[in-house]
Enzyme design. Structure first.
Site, short mmCIF file in Angstrom:
data_model
loop_
_atom_site.label_atom_id
_atom_site.label_comp_id
_atom_site.label_asym_id
_atom_site.label_seq_id
_atom_site.Cartn_x
_atom_site.Cartn_y
_atom_site.Cartn_z
N HIS A 104 0.86 -1.19 0.00
CA HIS A 104 0.00 0.00 0.00
C HIS A 104 0.89 1.24 0.00
CE1 HIS A 104 -3.68 2.21 2.01
NE2 HIS A 104 -3.02 3.01 1.20
N HIS A 147 1.75 5.03 -2.44
CA HIS A 147 1.20 5.94 -3.46
C HIS A 147 2.30 6.78 -4.09
CE1 HIS A 147 -2.59 4.73 -1.78
NE2 HIS A 147 -2.32 5.27 -0.62
N ARG A 185 -2.31 8.67 -5.44
CA ARG A 185 -2.60 9.18 -4.09
C ARG A 185 -4.14 9.29 -3.99
NH1 ARG A 185 0.88 9.57 0.18
NH2 ARG A 185 2.43 9.64 -1.47
N HIS A 220 -10.39 1.44 -1.28
CA HIS A 220 -9.83 2.66 -0.68
C HIS A 220 -10.62 3.85 -1.19
CE1 HIS A 220 -6.96 5.48 0.87
NE2 HIS A 220 -6.05 4.59 1.11
N HIS A 258 -6.29 0.05 5.25
CA HIS A 258 -6.34 0.62 6.60
C HIS A 258 -6.96 -0.35 7.60
CE1 HIS A 258 -4.67 4.34 5.23
NE2 HIS A 258 -5.52 4.32 4.23
N GLU A 272 1.82 2.89 3.40
CA GLU A 272 1.43 4.19 2.83
C GLU A 272 2.59 5.19 2.91
OE1 GLU A 272 -2.96 6.15 3.40
OE2 GLU A 272 -1.41 6.67 4.82
#
Lengths: 328, 328
Positions: free
Chosen positions: B6, B8, B65, B173, B217, B276
């Protein structure tokens, strides 16, 4: 003493009929419905007491069943008449067993109308009926359109002023949900998260230093995701954990792991025992050998909590916040 | 091997200008923006690699993102052009460092339009650019009006068909959020919860037995509140934990307590390492002595996990799901 700070009335058949009549006849809901006869009330109360005794609860703080509050049903008189009925019903419970119950008022919130419209009923519940706190629904639109501003917004200030004047705590708890993608039970959790972030990102506690807010259902998702919010605060040289301690939380989290996390993150000083029994989690869990909402047994098994911690969670914190509950 | 599933792209100045021009000139966004020059791309990639090396990440799966995806910005060509740009940008990253990156496609979702409109770009990303998975936003309305039906609804089926045909996993997401009471970061969490309950309450996995869904998450609030959902399932003689195992989760949960709960509830077999990084949690945590998104160190400290558990979380589960990522 074991105080269950989060419990709701169980509607009897007559009360469901009142609700149905209100819903069906909502063009003219002004006539105030009568409470069920004493014999029915007595039976309901005995049923509740039996369920409390089974798990060793000495006292319950009773509020209206949240998902049945009808806050978004038009016209505004529907939630008003219904809130008054529910508060009267709760009052009748307390009258029957004054050592076992306290009343938490439901408010006649209505869609995106100013919560100032709730002040009269709140005043009646506290001053006339002896209630000791109130529910607050952050989204009385119940998913049927854009919600009002978050709880940190001045939109809510007229109500906060009254709440502080009455010196009662607020139990933040959403009601129903009309949108098919979000059940009311899931909305309870999501709205708890939204409420926390709105309140802690606002000036509310500067403007109302005496406001006491309890976020139901263990603070929604925030304790689990605290790291995410710590990050933003560290960046701004702020302390999210310290801010979070401005709030209180109840223990309506039905797993050992969840309760353990709640106490570790929010601290035993900020948690109030609550089970919502009888409710969603009144079901036998074979793994535990008891019902999912028999949370005292679960909390008793969390071995790092001290006796002092448990005393605070079961009784002390509740007594501290609900100053009217044990006034002589 | 440590795979961060995960992550971006970090937009360079030129890419922000593309986004700004698209936003400002959204009456005519058809012209495809050019990528930044090689020198800029090279510099961005080196910056990312340095951040990966600092925490021992061997490979990142890069997606757009999320909060910058503009899924609700009218007209539909805005998110389309922007998704294509982002996917091309990610592809350029992978070209520069093919041993360190894989591409996860952003989809040109648009408000409540059928996700069938995303199929062409998904096909291009996977077949032409070699991408190995895609993002999926459950609410492309981004809070600007009623969301489309939940992920369990047939509304999403045309896209699921394509996803299964391509044999790629979906990383669920959300994107931005327009409503002032819910930040985009909080919406990530709430939408994760809504997605899980919608999927597990539906026929999706009967209709698409090969569909692979990763809830970002750490599954929103559901692992923390699992007891609540277990209760309803026990009543219906169903097993919520077994259902939950139909999904996967990433480890973007930035506290030791949260990660511990995630692994205990969802199990190491169902969790994929994700950080992330660089992102929200790229900030030094004095208590840990390292950044909040340096999650490998946190997971390494959770002492009840076995080496085998950690190998699955860091690499094995990811390899199993992302079958295209390491195809020769």
């Amino acid at each position: 003493m074991i105080i269950d700070s989060h419990a709701h009335v169980v509607l009897d058949a007559a009360s469901y009929r009142v609700m149905a009549t209100l819903t069906g006849g909502r063009n003219n809901p002004r006539s105030m419905a009568k409470l069920p006869p004493d014999s029915v009330l007595e039976k309901t109360v005995q049923g509740l007491l039996a369920q409390m005794d089974e798990v060793g609860t000495d006292m319950q703080f009773l509020s209206p069943r949240p998902y049945l509050q009808m806050h978004s049903l038009k016209p505004a008189d529907v939630p008003l008449v219904w809130a008054r009925y529910n508060n009267d019903l709760i009052h009748a419970h307390v009258q029957i067993a004054p050592d076992r119950f306290r009343g938490i008022a439901g408010l006649p919130q209505f869609r995106d109308t100013s919560p100032a419209a709730c002040i009269d009923e709140l005043e009646r519940a506290v001053s006339d009926l002896g209630f000791v706190g109130c529910l607050l629904n952050p989204d009385p639109m119940e998913g049927d359109g854009p919600p009002p501003p978050g709880l940190g917004d001045e939109f809510w200030y007229p109500l906060y002023e009254k709440i502080c004047a009455l010196d009662i705590p607020v139990l933040v708890h959403s009601a129903g949900c009309c949108h098919p993608r979000e059940s009311y039970t899931l909305k309870f959790i999501n709205e708890g998260s939204i409420a926390i972030m709105s309140l802690l990102g606002s000036r509310v506690f500067e403007d109302f230093p005496n406001l006491k807010m309890i976020i139901s259902h263990g603070g929604g998702a925030i304790p689990y995701h605290i790291g995410r919010f710590r990050a933003g605060h560290i960046r701004r040289n702020q302390d999210f954990d310290a801010k979070l301690k401005r709030l209180h939380f109840d223990t309506c989290v039905y797993s050992t792991e969840g309760l353990d996390l709640l106490f570790r993150i929010c601290g035993p000083d900020n948690c109030l025992f609550g089970t919502e029994r009888p409710g969603t989690a009144s079901v036998f869990n074979p793994e535990w050998g008891h019902e999912l909402d028999d949370l005292k047994r679960v909390i008793d098994r969390i071995d790092w909590l001290t006796d002092e911690d448990r005393a605070k969670v079961y009784e002390g914190n509740c007594r501290k916040l609900y100053t009217r509950a044990f006034a002589s």
